[in-house]
Design a protein around this motif. Sequence first.
Motif, PDB file in Angstrom:
ATOM      1  N   ALA A 209     -10.507   7.349  -6.403  1.00  0.00           N
ATOM      2  CA  ALA A 209      -9.942   6.274  -5.585  1.00  0.00           C
ATOM      3  C   ALA A 209      -9.839   4.986  -6.405  1.00  0.00           C
ATOM      4  O   ALA A 209      -8.802   4.307  -6.417  1.00  0.00           O
ATOM      5  CB  ALA A 209     -10.808   6.047  -4.356  1.00  0.00           C
ATOM      6  N   LEU A 210     -10.916   4.678  -7.102  1.00  0.00           N
ATOM      7  CA  LEU A 210     -10.955   3.440  -7.872  1.00  0.00           C
ATOM      8  C   LEU A 210      -9.898   3.457  -8.985  1.00  0.00           C
ATOM      9  O   LEU A 210      -9.204   2.461  -9.219  1.00  0.00           O
ATOM     10  CB  LEU A 210     -12.350   3.300  -8.485  1.00  0.00           C
ATOM     11  N   THR A 211      -9.784   4.605  -9.639  1.00  0.00           N
ATOM     12  CA  THR A 211      -8.798   4.745 -10.716  1.00  0.00           C
ATOM     13  C   THR A 211      -7.378   4.570 -10.163  1.00  0.00           C
ATOM     14  O   THR A 211      -6.581   3.808 -10.707  1.00  0.00           O
ATOM     15  CB  THR A 211      -8.935   6.134 -11.372  1.00  0.00           C
ATOM     16  N   SER A 212      -7.090   5.259  -9.058  1.00  0.00           N
ATOM     17  CA  SER A 212      -5.743   5.188  -8.492  1.00  0.00           C
ATOM     18  C   SER A 212      -5.384   3.780  -8.065  1.00  0.00           C
ATOM     19  O   SER A 212      -4.238   3.357  -8.174  1.00  0.00           O
ATOM     20  CB  SER A 212      -5.635   6.112  -7.280  1.00  0.00           C
ATOM     21  N   MET A 213      -6.380   3.045  -7.571  1.00  0.00           N
ATOM     22  CA  MET A 213      -6.100   1.685  -7.095  1.00  0.00           C
ATOM     23  C   MET A 213      -5.719   0.734  -8.222  1.00  0.00           C
ATOM     24  O   MET A 213      -5.150  -0.318  -7.964  1.00  0.00           O
ATOM     25  CB  MET A 213      -7.320   1.137  -6.376  1.00  0.00           C
ATOM     26  N   ARG A 214      -6.057   1.092  -9.473  1.00  0.00           N
ATOM     27  CA  ARG A 214      -5.633   0.234 -10.593  1.00  0.00           C
ATOM     28  C   ARG A 214      -4.120   0.151 -10.628  1.00  0.00           C
ATOM     29  O   ARG A 214      -3.556  -0.880 -10.912  1.00  0.00           O
ATOM     30  CB  ARG A 214      -6.106   0.774 -11.942  1.00  0.00           C
ATOM     31  N   LEU A 215      -3.453   1.277 -10.400  1.00  0.00           N
ATOM     32  CA  LEU A 215      -2.003   1.331 -10.615  1.00  0.00           C
ATOM     33  C   LEU A 215      -1.189   1.422  -9.338  1.00  0.00           C
ATOM     34  O   LEU A 215      -0.072   0.921  -9.278  1.00  0.00           O
ATOM     35  CB  LEU A 215      -1.649   2.527 -11.504  1.00  0.00           C
ATOM     36  N   PHE A 216      -1.702   2.046  -8.303  1.00  0.00           N
ATOM     37  CA  PHE A 216      -0.851   2.287  -7.139  1.00  0.00           C
ATOM     38  C   PHE A 216      -1.092   1.265  -6.054  1.00  0.00           C
ATOM     39  O   PHE A 216      -2.200   0.762  -5.902  1.00  0.00           O
ATOM     40  CB  PHE A 216      -1.043   3.710  -6.630  1.00  0.00           C
ATOM     41  N   LYS A 217      -0.025   0.978  -5.304  1.00  0.00           N
ATOM     42  CA  LYS A 217      -0.076  -0.186  -4.421  1.00  0.00           C
ATOM     43  C   LYS A 217       0.035   0.123  -2.948  1.00  0.00           C
ATOM     44  O   LYS A 217      -0.104  -0.768  -2.131  1.00  0.00           O
ATOM     45  CB  LYS A 217       1.043  -1.158  -4.809  1.00  0.00           C
ATOM     46  N   THR A 218       0.348   1.363  -2.603  1.00  0.00           N
ATOM     47  CA  THR A 218       0.355   1.660  -1.175  1.00  0.00           C
ATOM     48  C   THR A 218      -0.718   2.704  -0.903  1.00  0.00           C
ATOM     49  O   THR A 218      -1.155   3.415  -1.796  1.00  0.00           O
ATOM     50  CB  THR A 218       1.716   2.198  -0.686  1.00  0.00           C
ATOM     51  N   PHE A 219      -1.134   2.763   0.338  1.00  0.00           N
ATOM     52  CA  PHE A 219      -2.223   3.643   0.724  1.00  0.00           C
ATOM     53  C   PHE A 219      -1.864   5.098   0.440  1.00  0.00           C
ATOM     54  O   PHE A 219      -2.649   5.849  -0.130  1.00  0.00           O
ATOM     55  CB  PHE A 219      -2.526   3.446   2.212  1.00  0.00           C
ATOM     56  N   LYS A 220      -0.639   5.461   0.824  1.00  0.00           N
ATOM     57  CA  LYS A 220      -0.211   6.849   0.635  1.00  0.00           C
ATOM     58  C   LYS A 220      -0.238   7.218  -0.848  1.00  0.00           C
ATOM     59  O   LYS A 220      -0.746   8.267  -1.230  1.00  0.00           O
ATOM     60  CB  LYS A 220       1.191   7.033   1.211  1.00  0.00           C
TER      61      LYS A 220
ATOM     62  N   ILE B 126      10.358 -10.370   7.288  1.00  0.00           N
ATOM     63  CA  ILE B 126       9.591  -9.798   6.176  1.00  0.00           C
ATOM     64  C   ILE B 126      10.194  -8.464   5.737  1.00  0.00           C
ATOM     65  O   ILE B 126       9.572  -7.721   4.987  1.00  0.00           O
ATOM     66  CB  ILE B 126       8.089  -9.605   6.531  1.00  0.00           C
ATOM     67  N   THR B 127      11.424  -8.189   6.199  1.00  0.00           N
ATOM     68  CA  THR B 127      12.046  -6.911   5.831  1.00  0.00           C
ATOM     69  C   THR B 127      12.201  -6.776   4.322  1.00  0.00           C
ATOM     70  O   THR B 127      12.001  -5.700   3.765  1.00  0.00           O
ATOM     71  CB  THR B 127      13.416  -6.776   6.512  1.00  0.00           C
ATOM     72  N   ASP B 128      12.533  -7.880   3.659  1.00  0.00           N
ATOM     73  CA  ASP B 128      12.769  -7.778   2.211  1.00  0.00           C
ATOM     74  C   ASP B 128      11.491  -7.532   1.412  1.00  0.00           C
ATOM     75  O   ASP B 128      11.557  -7.183   0.239  1.00  0.00           O
ATOM     76  CB  ASP B 128      13.505  -9.027   1.699  1.00  0.00           C
ATOM     77  N   ILE B 129      10.323  -7.715   2.033  1.00  0.00           N
ATOM     78  CA  ILE B 129       9.095  -7.423   1.289  1.00  0.00           C
ATOM     79  C   ILE B 129       8.405  -6.177   1.828  1.00  0.00           C
ATOM     80  O   ILE B 129       7.238  -5.927   1.546  1.00  0.00           O
ATOM     81  CB  ILE B 129       8.101  -8.606   1.316  1.00  0.00           C
ATOM     82  N   LYS B 130       9.121  -5.354   2.596  1.00  0.00           N
ATOM     83  CA  LYS B 130       8.437  -4.261   3.301  1.00  0.00           C
ATOM     84  C   LYS B 130       7.817  -3.235   2.368  1.00  0.00           C
ATOM     85  O   LYS B 130       6.899  -2.526   2.750  1.00  0.00           O
ATOM     86  CB  LYS B 130       9.380  -3.583   4.292  1.00  0.00           C
ATOM     87  N   LYS B 131       8.336  -3.132   1.148  1.00  0.00           N
ATOM     88  CA  LYS B 131       7.761  -2.145   0.228  1.00  0.00           C
ATOM     89  C   LYS B 131       6.680  -2.746  -0.664  1.00  0.00           C
ATOM     90  O   LYS B 131       6.041  -2.044  -1.428  1.00  0.00           O
ATOM     91  CB  LYS B 131       8.862  -1.538  -0.639  1.00  0.00           C
ATOM     92  N   LYS B 132       6.511  -4.047  -0.572  1.00  0.00           N
ATOM     93  CA  LYS B 132       5.493  -4.689  -1.416  1.00  0.00           C
ATOM     94  C   LYS B 132       4.084  -4.344  -0.951  1.00  0.00           C
ATOM     95  O   LYS B 132       3.881  -3.944   0.187  1.00  0.00           O
ATOM     96  CB  LYS B 132       5.678  -6.208  -1.345  1.00  0.00           C
ATOM     97  N   SER B 133       3.129  -4.552  -1.848  1.00  0.00           N
ATOM     98  CA  SER B 133       1.751  -4.283  -1.484  1.00  0.00           C
ATOM     99  C   SER B 133       1.166  -5.505  -0.777  1.00  0.00           C
ATOM    100  O   SER B 133       1.402  -6.633  -1.192  1.00  0.00           O
ATOM    101  CB  SER B 133       0.935  -3.971  -2.732  1.00  0.00           C
ATOM    102  N   TYR B 134       0.414  -5.235   0.257  1.00  0.00           N
ATOM    103  CA  TYR B 134      -0.181  -6.307   1.048  1.00  0.00           C
ATOM    104  C   TYR B 134      -1.012  -7.250   0.182  1.00  0.00           C
ATOM    105  O   TYR B 134      -0.993  -8.456   0.354  1.00  0.00           O
ATOM    106  CB  TYR B 134      -1.053  -5.676   2.132  1.00  0.00           C
ATOM    107  N   ARG B 135      -1.722  -6.681  -0.817  1.00  0.00           N
ATOM    108  CA  ARG B 135      -2.624  -7.517  -1.616  1.00  0.00           C
ATOM    109  C   ARG B 135      -1.877  -8.452  -2.556  1.00  0.00           C
ATOM    110  O   ARG B 135      -2.457  -9.395  -3.081  1.00  0.00           O
ATOM    111  CB  ARG B 135      -3.592  -6.645  -2.414  1.00  0.00           C
ATOM    112  N   ASP B 136      -0.565  -8.182  -2.798  1.00  0.00           N
ATOM    113  CA  ASP B 136       0.197  -9.053  -3.698  1.00  0.00           C
ATOM    114  C   ASP B 136       0.897 -10.188  -2.953  1.00  0.00           C
ATOM    115  O   ASP B 136       1.619 -10.980  -3.564  1.00  0.00           O
ATOM    116  CB  ASP B 136       1.253  -8.229  -4.453  1.00  0.00           C
TER     117      ASP B 136
END
Lengths: 273, 235
Positions: A209-220, B122-132
């Motif tokens: 999990a920790l490794t994947s979180m370095r690069l990937f940005k969505t939960f899925k 916020i449609t234009d940012i829908k694929k962005k990551s929440y943390r960014d």
Amino acid sequence: MIELLTELMSYAFVVRALIVGVLVSLCAALLGVSLVLKRYSMIGDGLSHVGFGALALAMALNLSPLEVAIPVVAVAAFVLLRISENSRIKGDAAIALISSSSLAIGVIIISYTSGMNADTSNYMFGSILAMSESDVFLSVGVSVVVILLYVLFYNKIFAVTFDESFTRATGTNASRYNTLIALLTAMTIVVGMRMMGALLISSLIIFPALTSMRLFKTFKQVVISSAILSVICFVAGIVVSFIFSFPTGASVVVINLLTFTLFSTISLFKKKI
Amino acid sequence: MKLISCVGVTIGYDGQRAVNNVSFDLEQGDYLCVVGENGSGKSTLVKGLLGLIKPQEGSITFDGIAPNEIGYLPQQTVIQRDFPASVTEVVISGCLNRRGLLPFYSRLEKARAADKMKQLNITDIKKKSYRDLSGGQQQRVLLARALCATEKLLLLDEPVSGLDPVMTADLYQLVAKLNQTQGITVMMVSHDLESAIKYGNKILHMKTATAFFGSTEDYLKTEMCQRMMGVQKHD
């Protein structure tokens, strides 16, 4: 390479270890994403130590190891979860207490009954020889349950992981899903513990999990990447341990560490660009 | 029409009364601001309304709205700040209360989430990551999620804490617009008395017990309000 793999596969114990290990890695990685994000990583570690104590007890009483360990670790999972949710006791300290106490009790039981020997070391650091045929069946059973429940409750697990208050407020029983995650983790740990070792099994939960979180940005993406990485690292670990005669559990952990370092470095470079 | 009425609600932790005998009504279309100092029981009251803590005394009655149909905007948690989740994943999780035990979202929920994202721009940012995202964008995402969960009532717990002045003004206007144009009832817990008076039509001032409940005009006449405003201006 192919020669090496056919050679590996010719040993029945290696095949058993591979089946159990791949399934356990897969389950641990899936559950790990939630545990790491919810700051429950220590629960995995605590549970494996409790598992060690339970195994020692089973051995002393001449009972089947899993019959004792599964219920004991399941109960511990409940308790640890309650402790983490109760803000009055500091969760991390309580978990550290429980895990070191179980380890201590386990060591005392072992030294009293059979004395400290190779078995003890196997329990602590794992042994690839430990997997019997019944373990293979059990691990298949456990992982089918884990994967099925994970897929069915995927959206709820996401919601509970991301924001428990909101999920509770909109009528989802968050405690039920927390308990589910803890119980599935307990089962996964017990099955994988004797191969990976009580002291090393929690890495299967935390690293992918920790490794994947370095690069990937969505939960899925993180979930899918964790599952794939975890299996790859496990198989690579087995191969490495076979080639260099390293202990299996430790090899898997080191491969995980290397992958983590690699992913961290890539993410660092990506940020600079 | 009353959406929620609280009568004599008392909620406590460890023998201490965090909320003491509080009564108020929330009418449809209201914009109620809950003000008070730290530790005055505002957040505990919110948790009581959401069913996260059971009141020890008193009753909370819902009319025309189910308790799980409140669009809740919680205070941000540490966990969320570095959470890997796309905007879409977060927003659609607000539709969970429509699914019951069914495991996956249907086209209906996906359309609903898309619609709310469009509404909040916020449609234009829908694929962005929440943390960014920036703090203001994150609040918009959480607001979109809350709107997925409700048609009627938004409950916001200190929504502007940690936002810069521009984002704060932006969020207040957004909520006011939802209240005025869509008739969504708003209940907002706030530290910011000036904005509470500017946007809210009703004020609940808490000091563990109810110090004031009524219309904003009446509140402005109270000595308590004048003193608080004085304090805030001298800050």
